[in-house]
Design an enzyme around this catalytic site. Structure first.
Site, short mmCIF file in Angstrom:
data_model
loop_
_atom_site.label_atom_id
_atom_site.label_comp_id
_atom_site.label_asym_id
_atom_site.label_seq_id
_atom_site.Cartn_x
_atom_site.Cartn_y
_atom_site.Cartn_z
N LYS A 113 -3.09 3.85 6.67
CA LYS A 113 -2.73 4.13 8.05
C LYS A 113 -3.99 4.37 8.89
O LYS A 113 -4.79 3.47 9.00
CB LYS A 113 -1.74 5.30 8.08
CG LYS A 113 -0.64 5.23 6.99
CD LYS A 113 0.34 4.10 7.19
CE LYS A 113 1.20 3.83 5.96
NZ LYS A 113 1.96 4.95 5.43
N ASP A 173 0.10 16.31 2.55
CA ASP A 173 -0.05 14.91 2.96
C ASP A 173 -0.50 14.93 4.42
O ASP A 173 0.25 15.29 5.32
CB ASP A 173 1.29 14.17 2.80
CG ASP A 173 1.20 12.69 3.17
OD1 ASP A 173 0.30 12.33 3.95
OD2 ASP A 173 2.04 11.90 2.69
N ARG A 231 -13.48 1.55 -13.63
CA ARG A 231 -12.30 2.43 -13.50
C ARG A 231 -12.75 3.88 -13.42
O ARG A 231 -12.26 4.66 -12.63
CB ARG A 231 -11.32 2.21 -14.68
CG ARG A 231 -10.25 3.28 -14.74
CD ARG A 231 -9.01 2.91 -15.53
NE ARG A 231 -9.27 2.17 -16.73
CZ ARG A 231 -9.84 2.67 -17.85
NH1 ARG A 231 -10.19 3.94 -17.91
NH2 ARG A 231 -10.04 1.89 -18.89
N TYR A 236 7.79 11.29 3.58
CA TYR A 236 7.72 9.83 3.53
C TYR A 236 8.72 9.31 2.48
O TYR A 236 8.81 9.86 1.38
CB TYR A 236 6.29 9.43 3.18
CG TYR A 236 6.10 7.94 3.03
CD1 TYR A 236 6.11 7.11 4.14
CD2 TYR A 236 5.91 7.38 1.78
CE1 TYR A 236 5.95 5.75 4.00
CE2 TYR A 236 5.75 6.02 1.63
CZ TYR A 236 5.77 5.21 2.74
OH TYR A 236 5.61 3.87 2.60
C1 LIG Z 1 2.60 5.24 4.16
C2 LIG Z 1 2.66 6.65 3.74
C3 LIG Z 1 2.56 7.02 2.38
C4 LIG Z 1 2.44 5.98 1.28
O1 LIG Z 1 1.23 5.32 1.34
P1 LIG Z 1 1.00 3.78 0.87
O2 LIG Z 1 -0.43 3.58 1.21
O3 LIG Z 1 1.94 2.94 1.65
O4 LIG Z 1 1.27 3.75 -0.59
C5 LIG Z 1 2.57 8.36 2.07
N1 LIG Z 1 2.71 9.30 3.02
C6 LIG Z 1 2.82 8.99 4.33
C7 LIG Z 1 2.97 10.07 5.33
C8 LIG Z 1 2.81 7.66 4.74
O5 LIG Z 1 2.94 7.36 6.03
#
Ligand SMILES: *Cc1c(COP(=O)(O)O)cnc(C)c1O
Length: 377
Positions: free
Chosen positions: A195, A170, A46, A98
């Site tokens: 992604k 982000d 961890r 998101y």
């Molecule tokens: C999918 C997404 C998230 C969340 O991520 P997860 O891996 O699904 O927890 C956060 N921000 C954006 C822009 C996303 O497309």
């Protein structure tokens, strides 16, 4: 080292003991100590794991930060970052963030008295007006989903610095290949690595990078305390994804350009949202702060019925939530990712029933165009 080389030779790329050209999957929870309290850098997975560490090193390098952190999902990364705040603090956030980030603020962190204001962060004036005495952070997503709105990271970082606020970005849609928020004054950059960074629809993960050592220490403390870490197997998969990030992003953008040229002359497409288009309101900023426009496009076909029909007919665009993979994905935000937003608010934002979101993949572009052409008939 330039980015394309960094993706292959950056971070920790091999196993010194055996010469293996990839970092092995250290599927291990604990480490033998030479004497009590005397370890070789790892005590418990961890706190730290060599496979995860290799991934954390390469994301820090790609984002031009000094430290990286890998989490079990994008949401785990975002939640852990929010743990930097205290009860009573206030966060200013991009209004079309998101959906999961919206839910975290409005349904979870509100219970811990962490306040939020959602505003259009593409307007600097709105950001300044939203600052309160207890504001501690500005959280920006750029480009956004599904309307690809652009926020000027440098401008917002000037505001953040002046008011002593953390700027969190982000960077999921752009990836560090196209956009590097830490070089424009952001304090923390994060990704849903599920992604583009993973890129193959086979892993759920989150990544964070920071420049300052003080923030790095605090985030590591939170990562270890909260424990939302990424496992070694998934860390390894992300490193494999990163090796081809540059060529995937290039291929995706080339396909996207050709797809847009087709969509522009298609009479059924009433509106195209893409930051690479001159008529997009954020085009000039996108061009300044990112070296590419990415592979996310939204189109408005004018009616929910036509949108539904297209989605029921497509063959190569997979009907699914998520984005950023090698396979093209298609969705209707109003019915899928953004269904929880009230209908009138959706209309106000431009998220109509006829709005289709495309995540362009790396298939042969002529097949993708034929697919849409057939589905629109
Ligand atoms: C999918 C997404 C998230 C969340 O991520 P997860 O891996 O699904 O927890 C956060 N921000 C954006 C822009 C996303 O497309």
């Amino acid at each position: 080292m330039r980015d394309k080389t960094k993706m292959i030779h950056g971070g920790i790329t091999s196993d010194e003991r055996t010469g293996a050209v990839n970092v092995p999957i250290y599927q291990v929870s604990t480490y033998k100590q030479d004497a009590p309290g005397e370890h070789r850098g790892y005590e418990y997975s961890r706190t730290g794991n060599p496979t995860r560490h290799a991934l954390e090193t390469v994301i820090a390098e790609l984002e031009e930060g000094n430290a990286g952190f890998a989490f079990g999902s994008g949401m785990a990364a975002i939640t852990s970052i929010m743990m930097l705040l205290e009860s009573g603090d206030h966060v200013i956030m991009t209004d079309d963030v998101y959906g999961g980030s919206y839910r975290l603020m409005t349904k979870v962190l509100n219970q811990y008295n962490i306040e939020h204001t959602f505003i259009d962060t593409s307007s600097e004036e709105s950001v300044i007006n939203a600052i309160k005495p207890n504001t501690k952070a500005i959280y920006v997503e750029t480009p956004t989903n599904p309307l690809l709105k652009i926020t000027d990271i440098k401008e917002i970082s000037t505001i953040a610095q002046k008011h002593n606020l953390l700027l969190i970005v982000d960077n999921t849609f752009a990836t560090p290949y196209w956009q590097k928020p830490l070089t424009m004054g952001a304090d923390i950059v994060l990704h849903s690595a599920t992604k583009y960074i993973g890129g193959h629809s086979d892993v759920v993960a989150g990544l964070v990078a920071v420049k300052s050592n003080e923030l790095a220490e605090r985030i590591h403390f939170i990562q270890n305390s909260v424990g939302a870490v990424l496992g070694p197997q998934d860390s390894w998969l992300l490193q494999r994804g990163i090796k081809t990030l540059a060529i995937r992003m290039e291929a995706i953008e080339q396909n996207t350009k050709k797809l847009i040229a087709y969509l522009e002359q298609n009479p059924r497409v009433e509106k195209i949202y893409y930051p690479g288009l001159e008529n997009h309101p954020g085009h000039h900023i996108a061009k300044q702060q990112a070296s590419g426009f990415g592979g996310m496009v939204s189109i408005d076909v004018g009616s929910g019925d036509l949108a539904d029909k297209i989605l029921s007919k497509v063959e190569f665009f997979t009907l699914a939530e998520s984005l950023g993979a090698i396979e093209s994905l298609i969705s209707i935000p109003a019915k899928m990712t953004h269904a929880s937003i009230p209908a009138d608010r959706r209309q106000e934002l431009g998220i109509t029933d006829g709005l289709i979101r495309l995540s362009v993949g790396i298939e042969d572009i002529d097949d993708l165009i034929d697919d849409l052409e057939k589905s629109m008939q």
